[in-house]
Design a protein around this motif. Structure first.
Motif, PDB file in Angstrom:
ATOM      1  N   GLN A   1       7.012  12.666  10.128  1.00  0.00           N
ATOM      2  CA  GLN A   1       6.737  12.327  11.528  1.00  0.00           C
ATOM      3  C   GLN A   1       5.596  11.332  11.643  1.00  0.00           C
ATOM      4  N   ALA A   2       4.501  11.621  10.968  1.00  0.00           N
ATOM      5  CA  ALA A   2       3.314  10.780  11.074  1.00  0.00           C
ATOM      6  C   ALA A   2       3.522   9.401  10.447  1.00  0.00           C
ATOM      7  N   SER A   3       4.392   9.331   9.434  1.00  0.00           N
ATOM      8  CA  SER A   3       4.606   8.086   8.696  1.00  0.00           C
ATOM      9  C   SER A   3       5.475   7.078   9.439  1.00  0.00           C
ATOM     10  N   LEU A   4       6.363   7.566  10.261  1.00  0.00           N
ATOM     11  CA  LEU A   4       7.396   6.700  10.838  1.00  0.00           C
ATOM     12  C   LEU A   4       6.836   5.436  11.493  1.00  0.00           C
ATOM     13  N   PRO A   5       5.839   5.503  12.368  1.00  0.00           N
ATOM     14  CA  PRO A   5       5.359   4.271  13.016  1.00  0.00           C
ATOM     15  C   PRO A   5       4.873   3.221  12.015  1.00  0.00           C
ATOM     16  N   TYR A   6       4.222   3.679  10.947  1.00  0.00           N
ATOM     17  CA  TYR A   6       3.696   2.746   9.949  1.00  0.00           C
ATOM     18  C   TYR A   6       4.815   2.147   9.106  1.00  0.00           C
TER      19      TYR A   6
ATOM     20  N   LEU B   1      -3.518   8.967   7.939  1.00  0.00           N
ATOM     21  CA  LEU B   1      -2.765   7.719   7.847  1.00  0.00           C
ATOM     22  C   LEU B   1      -3.437   6.602   8.643  1.00  0.00           C
ATOM     23  N   GLY B   2      -4.027   6.949   9.770  1.00  0.00           N
ATOM     24  CA  GLY B   2      -4.749   5.949  10.538  1.00  0.00           C
ATOM     25  C   GLY B   2      -5.921   5.374   9.762  1.00  0.00           C
ATOM     26  N   ALA B   3      -6.664   6.250   9.086  1.00  0.00           N
ATOM     27  CA  ALA B   3      -7.803   5.809   8.287  1.00  0.00           C
ATOM     28  C   ALA B   3      -7.344   4.981   7.094  1.00  0.00           C
ATOM     29  N   PHE B   4      -6.237   5.387   6.479  1.00  0.00           N
ATOM     30  CA  PHE B   4      -5.737   4.632   5.326  1.00  0.00           C
ATOM     31  C   PHE B   4      -5.235   3.260   5.752  1.00  0.00           C
TER      32      PHE B   4
ATOM     33  N   ARG C   1      -1.527  -2.048   6.670  1.00  0.00           N
ATOM     34  CA  ARG C   1      -0.144  -1.800   6.246  1.00  0.00           C
ATOM     35  C   ARG C   1      -0.020  -0.551   5.379  1.00  0.00           C
ATOM     36  N   ILE C   2       1.129   0.111   5.540  1.00  0.00           N
ATOM     37  CA  ILE C   2       1.532   1.217   4.664  1.00  0.00           C
ATOM     38  C   ILE C   2       2.997   0.984   4.337  1.00  0.00           C
ATOM     39  N   ASP C   3       3.287   0.737   3.071  1.00  0.00           N
ATOM     40  CA  ASP C   3       4.666   0.456   2.645  1.00  0.00           C
ATOM     41  C   ASP C   3       5.401   1.697   2.176  1.00  0.00           C
ATOM     42  N   VAL C   4       4.670   2.627   1.580  1.00  0.00           N
ATOM     43  CA  VAL C   4       5.276   3.848   1.046  1.00  0.00           C
ATOM     44  C   VAL C   4       4.376   5.033   1.374  1.00  0.00           C
ATOM     45  N   VAL C   5       4.986   6.115   1.816  1.00  0.00           N
ATOM     46  CA  VAL C   5       4.287   7.389   1.931  1.00  0.00           C
ATOM     47  C   VAL C   5       4.983   8.363   0.988  1.00  0.00           C
TER      48      VAL C   5
ATOM     49  N   ALA D   1       0.831  -1.206   0.000  1.00  0.00           N
ATOM     50  CA  ALA D   1       0.000   0.000   0.000  1.00  0.00           C
ATOM     51  C   ALA D   1       0.859   1.247   0.000  1.00  0.00           C
ATOM     52  N   ILE D   2       0.425   2.242  -0.770  1.00  0.00           N
ATOM     53  CA  ILE D   2       1.119   3.530  -0.856  1.00  0.00           C
ATOM     54  C   ILE D   2       0.120   4.648  -0.600  1.00  0.00           C
TER      55      ILE D   2
END
Length: 268
Positions: free
Chosen positions: A120-125, A70-73, A80-84, A6-7
């Motif tokens: 910042q928001a992406s790091l945990p995912y 990002l939480g909703a996505f 999962r989120i592989d790429v932001v 997922a991106i």
């Protein structure tokens, strides 16, 4: 966690973001779109299919909204989120003394703060899907050498380049890739905008007047795919960017002369 990659792409309602969305969706990825332009995201979803995408209207300048988006996505993608892709950005041209305080702050907030907040928001995912996950920032050829008549825009894109290099070092321990794209002039709706509030002249006309090539969005989408899957920290897109990078490294004096001779600030 879902197995399909997922991106999440900001600025997904048009231009480069839309092209990246189509490219990744066509290769089996689940695509998340973030934009303030709901109508534009609807068009992107129509092009790639609502079953393979998710859209979330938000402003990248709002740090809390990043967490919500990002939480909703992540929920929509199966966890999962592989790429932001930090792609949202706006142009700003004109000599610095003609730029209004509002224009300067808006450009800095979207192009620079928005990228920092997204990281910042992406790091945990991205930690969860590492190794191999990626933060992909959209910089610019204006981050290679400062563009006359676009000092604020150039500053933001030099900043994005710096963020990419800094986080490449910071996040190496997590196995997260940090990459950026450095396109020249891309054939998107942004070229048809005026560079600032004081101008009625479209950016496209100035680019054509200078004899510079306009690169199709598909080239950026292909570069995004290569960046996510490759090892290059900075990916140059288009002849203008490649020529500028070569000149800035090997012939800086000539690049400086050309910059001065070509500079008629956008908007004048």
């Amino acid at each position: 966690m879902a197995t399909r990659k997922a991106i999440f792409i900001t600025g997904g309602g048009s231009g480069i973001g839309q092209a990246i969305a189509e490219y990744f969706a066509g290769r089996g990825w689940f695509v998340g779109l973030g934009d303030i332009d709901a109508a534009g995201m609807n068009i992107t979803q129509e092009r790639i299919g609502t079953g393979t995408s998710y859209a979330h209207k938000f402003d990248v300048r709002d740090r809390a909204a990043w967490n919500e988006a990002l939480g909703a996505f992540a929920k929509a993608s199966g966890g999962r989120i592989d790429v932001v892709a930090n792609n949202a950005g706006i142009p700003l041209g004109g000599s610095l003394d003609t730029n209004t305080t509002q224009e300067i702050e808006r450009c800095l907030d979207i192009n620079l703060k928005g990228v920092l907040f997204g990281a910042q928001a992406s790091l945990p995912y991205l930690k969860q899907t590492a190794p191999g996950s990626c933060l992909l920032n959209t910089a610019s050829a204006a981050g290679i050498y400062g563009t006359g008549g676009a000092s604020v825009y150039s500053a933001t894109k030099f900043g994005v380049r710096g963020i990419t290099e800094a986080l490449d070092a910071e996040w190496a321990e997590f196995g997260i890739k940090v990459r950026d794209l450095m396109p020249g002039f891309i054939d998107t709706p942004l070229l048809d905008h005026s560079p600032n509030q004081g101008s009625n002249e479209a950016i496209r006309g100035r680019v054509q007047e200078a004899g510079l090539e306009i690169t199709p969005p598909l080239a950026v989408a292909q570069a995004a795919w290569d960046a996510v899957h490759g090892e290059k920290l900075h990916t140059l897109v288009g002849k203008t960017a490649k020529r500028l990078a070569f000149g800035a490294r090997w012939m800086p004096g000539k690049v400086r002369q050309q910059a001065r001779s070509l500079t008629r600030p956008l908007g004048q």
